[in-house]
Enzyme design. Structure first.
Site, PDB file in Angstrom:
ATOM      1  CE1 TYR A 174      -4.157  -1.721   0.043  1.00  0.00           C
ATOM      2  CE2 TYR A 174      -2.941  -3.251   1.438  1.00  0.00           C
ATOM      3  CZ  TYR A 174      -4.041  -2.970   0.653  1.00  0.00           C
ATOM      4  OH  TYR A 174      -5.017  -3.907   0.462  1.00  0.00           O
ATOM      5  CG  PHE A 231     -10.333  -2.061  10.580  1.00  0.00           C
ATOM      6  CD1 PHE A 231     -10.225  -1.747   9.232  1.00  0.00           C
ATOM      7  CD2 PHE A 231      -9.466  -1.455  11.473  1.00  0.00           C
ATOM      8  CE1 PHE A 231      -9.277  -0.843   8.791  1.00  0.00           C
ATOM      9  CE2 PHE A 231      -8.538  -0.542  11.041  1.00  0.00           C
ATOM     10  CZ  PHE A 231      -8.431  -0.225   9.703  1.00  0.00           C
TER      11      PHE A 231
END
Length: 410
Positions: A123, A410
């Site tokens: 990322y 998450f």
């Protein structure tokens, strides 16, 4: 290849999630976790890439509020469920989804995007910087003594079914959130996430247990954990305590909970898998070398709106610095920004003034929560100083009183 990216329709959830499972090796999620994943999906924030009638990639986000230095809770897109079908890798699908997602996040007015990365190398090219670390340890409880503060013996401890204690535990968690950057304000259904305990994930350990610490009838701390019994052929106990959560409002409550876990009968190890790097137990143990401490990357931060993000937090010392920001993926951030601020607040606006520091948005994301020093990034060649002393000035200002920490994924 013609790819059509659309918002997820509820009727396509099973196929969308199945594509994600395939991207991560093909194992089907257990029933309990899968049900939570479907319940927590925000469909209008979830994207599907279609190749004809076939789902080949997806990504989603949650509308979180992230604690930042100074105690503000900043709207942040919690990026999740990112996966590309193995047959469609290396074709730009991830870039397409990241492009659409960040445009959507900007349109929603959320200044930050955050994620946990399955692989650290993925990322950075989209502007995400590793901003927090998590501490892991295996404490040899038979060889480590614990020094506890005054008042520890006054704390009452009770074992309570995790579901019955949830409301009181969440009240403790909520009081702690704004005091540590990187923590997430939990709203429904995320308070239920901590109770998920599928038998197939226990690997021989007990069902989840919950220990609460009380003073004056009020819950002031809690620990959630598993116990995994183990015996050698000579019947020597080598069981382990597997800690899931431990939060407390004061040192005595923290120490009482920790002492209980270290003293459990028939165990010789307590395993910590996600704790802050400045967790207090490290100052309480008699021999930290017997604790096998490790750290790894955790939360990645991306500034979607540089000005709004830098204004949302406060700064340890007065700062007045002009950043020359490079952001090829979100070009609206590219250019010079003057940040002025202190412990009371901040302003960050575009400027034509000469730059003091040059860096990419990735480095700003890494330093944003105060856990990564701009000086260390400069030493690595990732930040350039254009005015003498500017990096040191900004580095001190960007620091935080406690280490940033993401308590759960998450």
């Amino acid at each position: 290849m013609t790819i059509d990216v659309r918002v997820l329709d509820p009727g396509d959830w099973d196929a969308w999630f199945g594509n994600l499972e395939l991207a991560f090796g093909g194992l089907r999620e257990d029933v309990e976790n899968r049900a939570f994943d479907e319940r927590s999906t925000v469909f209008e924030r979830s994207l599907v890439a279609w190749d004809g009638a076939e789902i080949v990639a997806g990504a989603g986000s949650f509308p979180f509020r992230l604690a930042v230095p100074g105690g503000a809770l900043v709207p942040s897109a919690g990026v999740t469920m990112v996966g590309v079908k193995p047959t469609h890798r290396r074709r730009g699908l991830l870039s397409t989804l990241m492009r659409r997602q960040l445009d959507d996040v900007r349109a929603l007015g959320e200044p930050l995007a955050i994620l946990t990365a399955s692989e650290p190398a993925i990322y950075g090219r989209f502007g995400y910087g590793a901003a927090t670390q998590q501490l892991m340890a295996e404490i040899e409880t038979s060889r480590v003594r614990l020094s506890v503060p005054e008042g520890t013996d006054d704390v009452r401890l009770r074992l309570v079914p995790p579901g019955e204690a949830l409301q009181a535990c969440e009240a403790v968690y909520a009081r702690l959130v704004t005091g540590r950057p990187g923590m997430l304000a939990r709203v429904a259904p995320w308070e239920q996430r901590v109770l998920i305990d599928p038998a197939e994930d226990r690997n021989g350990s007990s069902p989840l247990q919950c220990l609460v610490a009380e003073r004056g009838g009020e819950v002031v701390g809690y620990a959630r954990f598993h116990v995994k019994p183990d015996w050698t052929w000579t019947s020597t106990h080598e069981g382990s305590v597997l800690l899931r959560d431990l939060d407390a409002l004061d040192p005595a409550a923290y120490a009482a909970l920790l002492r209980y876990l270290l003293d459990l009968d028939l165990t010789s190890t307590i395993r910590l898998r996600n704790r802050p790097v400045d967790d207090a137990w490290q100052q309480m143990v008699s021999d930290v070398r017997r604790c096998n401490v490790q750290v790894r990357d955790s939360l990645y931060v991306r500034l979607v709106d540089v000005g709004a993000a830098l204004e949302a937090r406060t700064y340890q010392t007065p700062v007045d610095v002009v950043f020359d920001v490079e952001d090829a993926f979100c070009p609206w951030n590219t250019g010079r920004w003057r940040l002025t601020g202190d412990a009371k607040g901040a302003s960050c606006e575009r400027t034509e003034d000469a730059a003091d520091v040059a860096l990419s948005v990735r480095e700003l994301g890494a330093a944003y929560l105060g856990g990564v020093s701009l000086l260390s990034l400069a030493a690595a060649g990732r930040v350039r100083e254009l005015r003498d002393g500017a990096v040191a000035e900004a580095s001190v200002a960007f620091g935080a009183a406690v280490a940033p920490w993401l308590p759960h994924g998450f």
